[in-house]
Design an enzyme around this catalytic site. Structure first.
Site, PDB file in Angstrom:
ATOM      1  N   ALA A   7      23.530 -12.430  -4.503  1.00  0.00           N
ATOM      2  CA  ALA A   7      24.574 -11.923  -4.006  1.00  0.00           C
ATOM      3  C   ALA A   7      25.518 -13.221  -3.625  1.00  0.00           C
ATOM      4  CB  ALA A   7      24.180 -11.037  -2.846  1.00  0.00           C
ATOM      5  N   GLY A  25      29.088 -15.851  -3.335  1.00  0.00           N
ATOM      6  CA  GLY A  25      30.187 -15.553  -2.594  1.00  0.00           C
ATOM      7  C   GLY A  25      31.523 -14.802  -3.313  1.00  0.00           C
ATOM      8  N   LYS A  29      25.021 -11.364  -8.968  1.00  0.00           N
ATOM      9  CA  LYS A  29      24.388 -11.508 -10.295  1.00  0.00           C
ATOM     10  C   LYS A  29      23.019 -10.839 -10.325  1.00  0.00           C
ATOM     11  CE  LYS A  29      25.738 -15.213  -9.387  1.00  0.00           C
ATOM     12  NZ  LYS A  29      26.743 -15.426  -8.291  1.00  0.00           N
ATOM     13  N   GLU A  36      18.292 -19.596  -1.222  1.00  0.00           N
ATOM     14  CA  GLU A  36      19.137 -19.679  -2.109  1.00  0.00           C
ATOM     15  C   GLU A  36      18.534 -20.876  -3.186  1.00  0.00           C
ATOM     16  OE1 GLU A  36      23.347 -19.313  -1.415  1.00  0.00           O
ATOM     17  OE2 GLU A  36      23.749 -19.971  -3.565  1.00  0.00           O
ATOM     18  N   THR A  44      31.309 -20.745  -5.961  1.00  0.00           N
ATOM     19  CA  THR A  44      32.619 -20.477  -5.363  1.00  0.00           C
ATOM     20  C   THR A  44      33.064 -21.801  -4.867  1.00  0.00           C
ATOM     21  OG1 THR A  44      31.962 -18.176  -4.832  1.00  0.00           O
ATOM     22  CG2 THR A  44      33.897 -18.765  -3.659  1.00  0.00           C
TER      23      THR A  44
HETATM   24  P1  ATP Z   1      28.382 -19.332  -3.847  1.00  0.00           P
HETATM   25  O1  ATP Z   1      27.117 -19.720  -4.723  1.00  0.00           O
HETATM   26  O2  ATP Z   1      29.394 -20.456  -3.848  1.00  0.00           O
HETATM   27  O3  ATP Z   1      28.185 -18.302  -3.010  1.00  0.00           O
HETATM   28  P2  ATP Z   1      28.985 -17.605  -6.365  1.00  0.00           P
HETATM   29  O4  ATP Z   1      27.371 -17.546  -6.555  1.00  0.00           O
HETATM   30  O5  ATP Z   1      29.604 -16.160  -6.162  1.00  0.00           O
HETATM   31  O6  ATP Z   1      29.389 -18.495  -5.076  1.00  0.00           O
HETATM   32  P3  ATP Z   1      29.104 -18.341  -9.133  1.00  0.00           P
HETATM   33  O7  ATP Z   1      29.033 -16.699  -9.449  1.00  0.00           O
HETATM   34  O8  ATP Z   1      28.159 -19.220  -9.473  1.00  0.00           O
HETATM   35  O9  ATP Z   1      29.455 -18.286  -7.502  1.00  0.00           O
HETATM   36  O10 ATP Z   1      30.557 -18.759  -9.691  1.00  0.00           O
HETATM   37  C1  ATP Z   1      31.720 -17.783  -9.112  1.00  0.00           C
HETATM   38  C2  ATP Z   1      33.054 -18.612  -9.741  1.00  0.00           C
HETATM   39  O11 ATP Z   1      32.813 -18.190 -11.427  1.00  0.00           O
HETATM   40  C3  ATP Z   1      34.248 -17.847  -9.495  1.00  0.00           C
HETATM   41  O12 ATP Z   1      34.771 -18.806  -8.195  1.00  0.00           O
HETATM   42  C4  ATP Z   1      35.220 -18.139 -10.889  1.00  0.00           C
HETATM   43  O13 ATP Z   1      35.913 -19.390 -10.885  1.00  0.00           O
HETATM   44  C5  ATP Z   1      33.976 -18.016 -11.891  1.00  0.00           C
HETATM   45  N1  ATP Z   1      33.921 -16.774 -12.550  1.00  0.00           N
HETATM   46  C6  ATP Z   1      33.352 -16.638 -13.906  1.00  0.00           C
HETATM   47  N2  ATP Z   1      33.413 -15.233 -14.115  1.00  0.00           N
HETATM   48  C7  ATP Z   1      34.053 -14.691 -13.366  1.00  0.00           C
HETATM   49  C8  ATP Z   1      34.467 -13.353 -13.136  1.00  0.00           C
HETATM   50  N3  ATP Z   1      34.239 -12.345 -14.041  1.00  0.00           N
HETATM   51  N4  ATP Z   1      35.121 -12.981 -12.024  1.00  0.00           N
HETATM   52  C9  ATP Z   1      35.433 -13.894 -11.136  1.00  0.00           C
HETATM   53  N5  ATP Z   1      35.032 -15.213 -11.132  1.00  0.00           N
HETATM   54  C10 ATP Z   1      34.671 -15.419 -12.228  1.00  0.00           C
HETATM   55 MG    MG Z   2      25.980 -18.995  -6.134  1.00  0.00          MG
END
Ligand code: ATP
Ligand code: MG
Length: 270
Positions: A7, A9, A13, A74, A103
């Site tokens: 989960a 920011g 996934k 994490e 993020t």
């Molecule tokens: P963190 O680990 O910092 O808490 P997160 O795990 O949510 O955040 P990731 O999922 O690895 O981070 O990556 C988020 C980034 O991926 C977004 O900021 C954007 O740039 C990109 N991204 C890719 N696909 C999408 C999508 N479908 N919707 C929004 N952003 C997306």
């Molecule tokens: Mg992340």
């Protein structure tokens, strides 16, 4: 069945194994966790959940399910997932910098069984989409990255060769001297959206790569593994990162399911 959840920011996934024992992945926007809840509830065969990521508590308070839930830190989940993907994709890397462009960006050092978070920066995927939205009005990640591919940086970024015009520059001429640095040196007043997006991607990519290279030098690590959903289907950003990493004499490694290492790790931890 066991599932792994990360989960994050921006994105939540999910990883699970199908009947052939192959990983399947799904991503949901973290700003609407009810979609994740609905998806999980539509899956009665889920027996166990491994979960990681900064929004774990927010998701769990929404879920209220009576299945065994295992929380994984994490960074541990991410490294476990990276190790799995390295093996699956045929890499033999024991020692590396791992840069997770989520993020925000988190940088780790892995040396066999040990791993440590060495640093990070607030410049990450959120910066890419945030700046893109403010500057161009576009907010869809897929659209931003598709359009960025067609853009050119040369009217916005100031390169070393632009400053040392007519002279031999002291460092390589095509390096960026100043991201967005040409704007107030030229009299252009309008910029094309693809060019603006390409320039934003380069700004984000170069900051992340510069920092990763410094840690790689510090830890004497040849390779830098770049992961995180910011790189998913984002060939343009990967190219910026790869070129700069290679120029600085390190080896960039990209993994196919780069956004899902945390979710994979959360599942494997079960
Ligand atoms: P963190 O680990 O910092 O808490 P997160 O795990 O949510 O955040 P990731 O999922 O690895 O981070 O990556 C988020 C980034 O991926 C977004 O900021 C954007 O740039 C990109 N991204 C890719 N696909 C999408 C999508 N479908 N919707 C929004 N952003 C997306
Ligand atoms: Mg992340």
């Amino acid at each position: 069945k066991t599932i792994g959840i990360d989960a994050g920011g921006t994105l939540t996934k999910v990883a699970y194994l199908n009947d052939q024992n192959e990983f399947q992945f799904k991503a949901f926007p973290s700003k609407d966790l009810s979609m994740v809840k609905e998806w999980i509830e539509s899956f009665p065969e889920i027996e166990e959940i491994g979960i990681t990521g900064g929004r774990t508590e927010q998701l769990l308070s929404k879920l209220k399910i009576n299945k065994p839930i295992d929380y994984v830190v994490e960074f541990d989940a991410t490294i476990k997932g990276v190790k799995y993907l390295l093996k699956k994709e045929g890499h033999n890397i024991q020692k590396s910098i791992i840069t997770n462009v989520g993020t925000g960006t988190s940088i780790h050092y892995m040396d066999n069984e040990k791993h440590v978070r060495v640093g990070g920066t607030g410049i990450g995927g959120g910066t890419l989409t945030g700046l893109a939205t403010i500057i161009t009005g576009l907010s869809d990640f897929k659209e931003i990255t598709e359009i960025a591919k067609q853009g050119k940086r040369e009217f916005i970024d100031l390169f070393v060769k632009d400053i040392f015009e007519g002279m031999e520059p002291p460092i390589e001429g095509h390096l960026t001297a100043s991201n967005f640095g040409k704007v107030n040196l030229l009299n252009n007043t309008s910029y094309k959206i693809p060019d603006l997006l390409a320039t934003i991607q380069a700004l984000v990519g170069e900051v992340i790569t510069t920092l990763s290279i410094q840690y790689a030098d510090m830890k004497n690590s040849e390779t830098i593994i770049y992961i995180g959903s910011t790189l998913a289907n984002n060939e343009h950003l990967k190219e910026v990162i790869a070129n700069y990493t290679i120029l600085k004499k390190h080896t960039p490694v990209f993994l196919k399911d780069c956004g899902f290492s945390g979710a994979i790790g959360a599942l494997l931890n079960k």
